[in-house]
Design a protein around this motif. Sequence first.
Motif, PDB file in Angstrom:
ATOM      1  N   ARG A  17       1.061  -0.755   0.509  1.00  0.00           N
ATOM      2  CA  ARG A  17      -0.139  -0.213  -0.071  1.00  0.00           C
ATOM      3  C   ARG A  17       0.998   1.328   0.434  1.00  0.00           C
ATOM      4  N   ILE A  18       1.026   2.018  -1.006  1.00  0.00           N
ATOM      5  CA  ILE A  18       2.072   3.670  -0.916  1.00  0.00           C
ATOM      6  C   ILE A  18       0.964   4.493  -1.413  1.00  0.00           C
ATOM      7  N   PRO A  19       1.504   5.260  -0.003  1.00  0.00           N
ATOM      8  CA  PRO A  19       0.030   6.383   0.322  1.00  0.00           C
ATOM      9  C   PRO A  19       0.810   7.718  -1.129  1.00  0.00           C
ATOM     10  N   MET A  20      -0.018   8.481  -1.683  1.00  0.00           N
ATOM     11  CA  MET A  20      -0.162   9.418  -1.842  1.00  0.00           C
ATOM     12  C   MET A  20       1.074  10.136  -1.739  1.00  0.00           C
ATOM     13  N   GLN A  21       2.265  10.501  -2.560  1.00  0.00           N
ATOM     14  CA  GLN A  21       3.592  10.397  -2.119  1.00  0.00           C
ATOM     15  C   GLN A  21       3.747  12.403  -3.156  1.00  0.00           C
ATOM     16  N   PRO A  22       3.656  13.064  -1.857  1.00  0.00           N
ATOM     17  CA  PRO A  22       3.773  14.678  -2.536  1.00  0.00           C
ATOM     18  C   PRO A  22       5.107  14.527  -2.957  1.00  0.00           C
ATOM     19  N   PHE A  23       5.679  15.107  -4.136  1.00  0.00           N
ATOM     20  CA  PHE A  23       7.040  15.815  -4.732  1.00  0.00           C
ATOM     21  C   PHE A  23       7.362  17.319  -3.987  1.00  0.00           C
ATOM     22  N   ASP A  24       8.965  17.459  -3.496  1.00  0.00           N
ATOM     23  CA  ASP A  24       9.156  18.557  -2.562  1.00  0.00           C
ATOM     24  C   ASP A  24       9.242  20.173  -3.555  1.00  0.00           C
ATOM     25  N   ALA A  25       8.679  20.750  -2.799  1.00  0.00           N
ATOM     26  CA  ALA A  25       7.950  21.945  -3.483  1.00  0.00           C
ATOM     27  C   ALA A  25       8.753  22.794  -3.841  1.00  0.00           C
ATOM     28  N   GLY A  26      10.672  22.985  -4.353  1.00  0.00           N
ATOM     29  CA  GLY A  26      11.768  23.586  -3.840  1.00  0.00           C
ATOM     30  C   GLY A  26      12.115  23.336  -5.291  1.00  0.00           C
ATOM     31  N   CYS A  27      12.676  21.495  -5.845  1.00  0.00           N
ATOM     32  CA  CYS A  27      12.906  20.918  -7.005  1.00  0.00           C
ATOM     33  C   CYS A  27      11.633  20.516  -7.825  1.00  0.00           C
ATOM     34  N   VAL A  28      10.078  20.495  -7.609  1.00  0.00           N
ATOM     35  CA  VAL A  28       8.979  20.970  -8.526  1.00  0.00           C
ATOM     36  C   VAL A  28       8.862  22.812  -9.005  1.00  0.00           C
ATOM     37  N   ASP A  29       9.808  23.522  -8.084  1.00  0.00           N
ATOM     38  CA  ASP A  29       9.283  24.969  -7.907  1.00  0.00           C
ATOM     39  C   ASP A  29      10.478  24.997  -9.801  1.00  0.00           C
ATOM     40  N   LEU A  30      11.910  24.885  -9.553  1.00  0.00           N
ATOM     41  CA  LEU A  30      13.093  24.683 -10.731  1.00  0.00           C
ATOM     42  C   LEU A  30      12.222  23.780 -11.524  1.00  0.00           C
ATOM     43  N   VAL A  31      11.281  22.793 -11.781  1.00  0.00           N
ATOM     44  CA  VAL A  31      11.306  22.512 -12.991  1.00  0.00           C
ATOM     45  C   VAL A  31       9.595  23.141 -13.695  1.00  0.00           C
ATOM     46  N   ARG A  32       9.256  24.126 -13.051  1.00  0.00           N
ATOM     47  CA  ARG A  32       8.684  24.908 -13.331  1.00  0.00           C
ATOM     48  C   ARG A  32       9.020  25.995 -14.362  1.00  0.00           C
ATOM     49  N   GLN A  33       9.884  27.041 -13.169  1.00  0.00           N
ATOM     50  CA  GLN A  33      10.897  27.981 -13.729  1.00  0.00           C
ATOM     51  C   GLN A  33      11.345  27.291 -15.048  1.00  0.00           C
ATOM     52  N   ALA A  34      11.851  26.058 -14.860  1.00  0.00           N
ATOM     53  CA  ALA A  34      12.833  25.712 -15.816  1.00  0.00           C
ATOM     54  C   ALA A  34      11.259  25.987 -17.020  1.00  0.00           C
ATOM     55  N   ALA A  35      10.856  25.445 -17.493  1.00  0.00           N
ATOM     56  CA  ALA A  35       9.865  24.931 -18.547  1.00  0.00           C
ATOM     57  C   ALA A  35       9.151  26.599 -18.357  1.00  0.00           C
ATOM     58  N   ALA A  36       8.907  27.813 -17.850  1.00  0.00           N
ATOM     59  CA  ALA A  36       8.783  29.285 -18.008  1.00  0.00           C
ATOM     60  C   ALA A  36       9.448  29.787 -18.422  1.00  0.00           C
ATOM     61  N   ARG A  37      10.822  29.588 -18.246  1.00  0.00           N
ATOM     62  CA  ARG A  37      12.084  30.353 -18.658  1.00  0.00           C
ATOM     63  C   ARG A  37      12.368  29.984 -20.126  1.00  0.00           C
ATOM     64  N   LEU A  38      11.675  28.746 -20.277  1.00  0.00           N
ATOM     65  CA  LEU A  38      12.680  28.575 -21.923  1.00  0.00           C
ATOM     66  C   LEU A  38      11.026  28.476 -23.022  1.00  0.00           C
ATOM     67  N   GLY A  39       9.963  28.850 -22.847  1.00  0.00           N
ATOM     68  CA  GLY A  39       8.596  28.798 -23.257  1.00  0.00           C
ATOM     69  C   GLY A  39       7.651  27.821 -24.056  1.00  0.00           C
ATOM     70  N   TYR A  40       8.049  26.651 -22.799  1.00  0.00           N
ATOM     71  CA  TYR A  40       6.875  25.402 -22.865  1.00  0.00           C
ATOM     72  C   TYR A  40       5.678  25.897 -22.273  1.00  0.00           C
ATOM     73  N   SER A  41       4.263  25.494 -22.978  1.00  0.00           N
ATOM     74  CA  SER A  41       3.430  25.555 -22.439  1.00  0.00           C
ATOM     75  C   SER A  41       3.208  24.376 -21.043  1.00  0.00           C
ATOM     76  N   ALA A  42       2.848  24.902 -20.644  1.00  0.00           N
ATOM     77  CA  ALA A  42       3.449  23.756 -19.450  1.00  0.00           C
ATOM     78  C   ALA A  42       1.942  23.591 -18.111  1.00  0.00           C
TER      79      ALA A  42
END
Length: 414
Positions: free
Chosen positions: A326-351
């Motif tokens: 049984r695996i509980p819902m696993q949230p990912f790290d807010a700081g690491c997720v934000d790096l992905v968010r920033q990279a997508a925005a900086r590169l101009g990708y729709s996300a």
Amino acid sequence: MSGTNQRIDAQRLWDSLMAMAEIGATPKGGVKRLTLTEVDKAGRQRFTQWCEAVGLTVRIDAIGNMFARREGRDPSRRPVLLGSHLDSQPSGGKFDGALGVIAGLEVMRTLHDLNVQTEAPIELVNWTDEEGSRFGHSLMGSGAWAGIYTLEKVYGLADVDGVTVGEALEAIGYKGEHPARPFPADAYFELHIEQGPILEREGRQIGIVTGAQSQVWYDAVITGQDAHAGTTPPSTRRDALLAAARVIERVDALMRERGEDGRGTVGQLHVLPNSRNVIPGEVRFSIEFRHPDDAQIEHLAGSFPAEAAALVAANGCALELKELFRIPMQPFDAGCVDLVRQAAARLGYSAREIVSGAGHDAVYVARSVPTAMIFTPCKDGLSHNEAESILPEEAAAGCQVLFEAVVARANRAL
């Protein structure tokens, strides 16, 4: 695009994906690279050659996980990890897992080409047996590494031919000398195809994965009685397959009661004696439920076993139901997720932000290391299928976001 001028080589990434897909290639255009087989060994060897060609140091742990290290300027800093898996389903596609590993290699190659040394070391990981298709236990390598499963338990798992994990590791020479346990790491990033239709349907290039949904998996055995199909009347039948059908129908109903977020699947079914004129006396099958809400899975885990047992008993049979995990819902790290968010925005990708419907190695790694995932679309949301397909530009976009996030993390100010 805006942002840095450091770009991965999109053609090299695609060519390497196609080269890896040659290993275990199937006639329908997919791959069969079952874990810890000679085919898997060939994939691992090619991966090692590619890593060593750009100066990476490869080490192997006791469950066969592979870590390819690129040193940073500051050897005292914890490494940034990235990766996925190279094993496949029996009739798998070219990109499930392999995209994350080969894109990670492209990150390393690009840093090598540009002669860029990050502050922190970077380690590229190929996790052993993410799929679980040979030994029946998905996320095996990352689970053993994260301490979810003991090595003794994992080594004793056997395939349908009776070959154990321990024996298979020895046979292909990948039972490494390094301990399979968490070591200090700064972060982990995993690129993967979505394996679902959401990004493609919405025309988004990047999925910013905020976590993975809760799951519960079972093995079920229903025992009835073999009997002659032509001479046994309805009143004396104990048809194990009929009882299984009742349970499978209930799995589907429980899924649909939970709307579009519900997931309930029976993916394996073994009928014995499997003769057309014999009433089945035994059926073995898998059951799994998934949902983004832990409470929904806890409710199902609490109520489903009794419901299934009652359905089986009503058909004159007996049920043995074993909860695998049984695996509980696993949230990912807010700081690491934000790096992905920033990279997508900086590169101009729709996300868009998205919760992973599938289990990934990142789910177990996240228990020990700050983690994030990146999704790319796949055609028609199709995966675990030889027809699984993505476009070269989709692979390149995901890899570029991965590059930006990993390098930003490896160079962050402490």
